[in-house]
Write a protein that holds these residues in place. Sequence first.
Motif, PDB file in Angstrom:
ATOM      1  N   ASN A  62      10.653  56.836 -33.645  1.00  0.00           N
ATOM      2  CA  ASN A  62       9.328  56.004 -33.667  1.00  0.00           C
ATOM      3  C   ASN A  62       8.065  56.437 -33.232  1.00  0.00           C
ATOM      4  OD1 ASN A  62      11.765  54.046 -33.641  1.00  0.00           O
ATOM      5  ND2 ASN A  62      11.619  53.551 -31.678  1.00  0.00           N
TER       6      ASN A  62
ATOM      7  N   GLY B 145       8.763  51.528 -30.449  1.00  0.00           N
ATOM      8  CA  GLY B 145       8.993  50.853 -31.723  1.00  0.00           C
ATOM      9  C   GLY B 145       7.708  50.082 -32.210  1.00  0.00           C
TER      10      GLY B 145
ATOM     11  N   GLN C 285      10.569  46.616 -34.504  1.00  0.00           N
ATOM     12  CA  GLN C 285      10.139  47.342 -35.596  1.00  0.00           C
ATOM     13  C   GLN C 285      10.275  46.563 -36.812  1.00  0.00           C
ATOM     14  OE1 GLN C 285      13.585  49.974 -35.111  1.00  0.00           O
ATOM     15  NE2 GLN C 285      12.426  51.596 -34.610  1.00  0.00           N
TER      16      GLN C 285
END
Length: 303
Positions: free
Chosen positions: A210, A131, A107
């Motif tokens: 996500n 992510g 991320q």
Amino acid sequence: MDKKNKMALLGSIGGLVLLAIILLSLISVIGNSWSPSASGSIAVIPIYGQIAYSPSSLMGSSVSNPDVIKELIQNANQDVNVKAILLEVNSPGGSPVASEEIMESVQNSEKPVVVWISDTGASGAYLVASGADRIVASPSSWVGSIGVLVDLIDLSRLYDREGINKYAIKGGEYKDMGADYRELTPEEKEMMQNMVDEEYDYFIEQVAKNRNLSKSYVAGIAEGKIYTGRQAKNLKLVDDLGGKDEALDIAAHLAGIKDYTVVSFAPRTTLESLLSSIGTKIGYALGMGIGENMNQETIQNIY
């Protein structure tokens, strides 16, 4: 209109023309910088086998250590030639903490990250994939298994039959909870279930966030179920279907490059050793019934 006003009007018109020319020049420069004509590299980082801090698995199979994967992602971000990252995932999952660590690194990547799921991207491995900026899955891959597993064993009858008197001297009523020489008490089962439910809820919450899905939707398709890549795409768990080449092309597109080279950022191999203990285990791992080759739960001891 007097001469003074005419001069002012002409000056205003001239200024607007000059401003328009400047704006058009800026748009042209920006447009060229955004166009996919630049070249660069795509870093390929493998995530194979169970995800764990341990350097090895019980059967000597591959392990993806989060510290190593995080370092490789950081190296790719610091390499000026690398324009995007492709995570090549073939993993049944592993430790919740280890999986979350890699997910956060994905991320926080400054460069686009695309995940390609080859054979399996399940449990903790899917948490990692969720992510990324895009997820590409092979049509026949196994995806999902959003769930939590506590693996316990009760050998008390075997010990009795063999005349083995195994016991523990403990400080704390619940210190031997999950020990293999006795069954869990009803109170201990409730405690353990509450822990699993909490972790399961968190898993669902992270995937929903996500993937820009509602928590209720993810909860409805989770329940530890495994899907093929085709099914996963229909369920919005992945974005595209395809092989590694398709995933690389998507990564290049996200990075705004047309001509690219592929650079392997593989971890260094290490000698694998047997795990020193077997105890209570909790992890994002596939269930026992999926198949012996996929039975690679990563363990996290509860202290």
